[in-house]
Scaffold this motif. Structure first.
Motif, mmCIF file in Angstrom:
data_model
loop_
_atom_site.group_PDB
_atom_site.id
_atom_site.type_symbol
_atom_site.label_atom_id
_atom_site.label_comp_id
_atom_site.label_asym_id
_atom_site.label_seq_id
_atom_site.Cartn_x
_atom_site.Cartn_y
_atom_site.Cartn_z
ATOM 1 N N HIS A 78 9.153 56.381 -19.422
ATOM 2 C CA HIS A 78 8.143 57.166 -20.126
ATOM 3 C C HIS A 78 6.987 57.554 -19.208
ATOM 4 O O HIS A 78 6.648 56.828 -18.278
ATOM 5 N N ASP A 140 3.622 50.664 -15.593
ATOM 6 C CA ASP A 140 4.223 50.897 -16.901
ATOM 7 C C ASP A 140 3.884 52.333 -17.296
ATOM 8 O O ASP A 140 2.803 52.589 -17.787
ATOM 9 N N ASP A 197 11.920 49.930 -17.953
ATOM 10 C CA ASP A 197 10.569 49.780 -18.498
ATOM 11 C C ASP A 197 10.208 48.311 -18.717
ATOM 12 O O ASP A 197 9.320 47.990 -19.494
HETATM 13 ZN ZN LIG Z 1 6.368 50.892 -20.888
#
Ligand SMILES: [Zn+2]
Length: 409
Positions: A78, A140, A197
């Motif tokens: 993401h 992240d 992730d």
């Molecule tokens: Zn993440």
């Protein structure tokens, strides 16, 4: 400096914080700017089917280099960063050959300490990337993006490594729970996929909470306090009674591992009306249903005691444990495990005490476990990542592509 680190450092300069208050997709323009940048990179790398839709979903494909049928697999990351901490003007610091002890962040107003984060003890000799103590890092999930693209670039540079079609997907607004909403599974084209992730090296996740939100609305009657006798009903007292009926030892702060909980996460109160916002979490679907029933029963009990209808309950399921969607395809997990072992990484299988886009995608027909990035302390100023961990993630992705191809030869 290697290509992987260069990529990562380039990506974290983009401010892509998502915003839960904005109902658009993507929720912030910065994500679109980053998506456009990545789109050009995918084109420059020579990938096919590069597409960026108006909602900020970026997809591309590396075509198979073998002459037999291999199921297409996908890798997903993401583009947004968490609303919890700023992701603007990120100034990463590289700590070469970490030898233990505190790391001063920026001017030293903040430190990253092994006393607070004992995982640092396991990272002696690693090269670490930290923040300057004023923002999050954005590992992240920009580390995931950098790792996927470095792996793709390695596959392109080494045509002797066999692989089937590799689908790449970068999504917006994961941190605000919407990353899977407008994901076009059919267009993506993979039979199964992996989100890159996760946290520390070895993480492999394919179990997550079943999640339900429970709003308890208490209706009172407001009257001037001077003349309230026998007339006022204070909804805050009802709300307090309800909360006292909930099990005190089944909360986030008293549970771990596979234990579920009830969590009172917000309260909006006045004499006339009080609303308690709970979330209910459990790995087991049956147990989750029992938790929901427990709240239904407690509301009925309280309504019995008070005037009827004073308390209302609204239950809304938000996501489910992906395990039931992934388990029918054991090779999805098996190949990931084998790839890790081949890279000298010991798979660390643990349940996610939360949700992931992968869980939602699994229920949309794309089984999608989660693999490590090598990062730590996501969503805050103490976020950091090990460069060696990132390199292992790249190796695992390359090996997973190869093992999948060899598996179907
Ligand atoms: Zn993440």
């Amino acid at each position: 400096m290697n290509e992987l680190v260069q990529r990562f450092l380039r990506y974290v300069t983009f401010d892509t914080q998502s915003n839960p208050a904005d109902l658009g997709c993507p929720s912030t323009q910065g994500q679109m700017v980053f998506a456009e940048f990545l789109k050009q990179e995918l084109i420059d790398m020579g990938l096919s089917n590069v597409s960026l839709d108006s909602n900020g979903y970026l997809m591309a494909r590396l075509p198979s280099n073998v002459d037999y049928d291999v199921p297409a697999i996908g890798f997903i990351a993401h583009m947004d960063t968490a609303p919890d901490a700023s992701g603007k003007d990120v100034k990463p610091q590289i700590i070469d050959d970490y030898q233990g002890g505190d790391i001063a962040l920026g001017k030293g107003d903040e430190i990253l300490s092994p006393i607070q984060y004992p995982e640092l003890h396991k990272l002696h000799g690693h090269n670490l990337i930290t923040t300057d103590g004023t923002t999050l890092l954005g590992a992240d999930n920009k580390a995931g993006i950098a790792e996927i693209l470095s792996a793709i670039s390695e596959l392109i540079a080494n045509p002797d490594i066999s692989h089937g079609d590799i689908c790449v997907g970068f999504t917006p607004d994961e941190e605000i729970g919407r990353g899977a909403n407008l994901f076009d599974v059919e267009k993506f084209g993979a039979k199964w996929a992996y989100t890159i992730d996760g946290g520390p090296v070895g993480e492999l996740e394919f179990e997550n909470f079943n999640a339900t939100s429970a709003d308890v609305i208490c209706h009172g009657v407001n009257v001037h306090p001077g003349t309230a006798k026998g007339k006022m009903v204070n909804s805050m007292n009802i709300a307090a009674q309800f909360q006292m009926m909930m099990p005190a030892d089944e909360t986030p702060e008293t549970t771990e591992g596979y234990e579920g909980f009830y969590h009172l996460k917000s309260a909006e109160m006045s004499v006339a009306r009080s609303e308690l916002g709970y979330i209910i979490r459990d790995f087991d679907r049956e147990a989750q249903e029992q938790r929901k029933q427990f709240m239904v029963d407690k509301v009925a009990e309280l309504n019995e005691k008070l005037e009827k209808g004073r308390v209302e309950l609204i239950l809304t399921d938000s996501y489910f444990n992906m395990k039931e969607q992934v388990e029918p395809f054991p090779h999805v997990i098996e190949l990931a495990k084998q790839a890790m072992i081949a890279c000298d990484v010991e798979p660390q299988i643990k349940p996610i005490r939360g949700g992931t886009d992968g869980a939602r995608l699994s229920f949309m027909g794309l089984p999608c476990p989660n693999i490590f990035t090598g990062g730590y302390n996501f969503h805050g100023i103490h976020e950091f990542i090990s460069i060696e961990g990132m390199e292992q993630a790249v190796k695992v992705i390359v090996t997973l592509a190869e093992k999948t191809a060899l598996n179907y030869r």
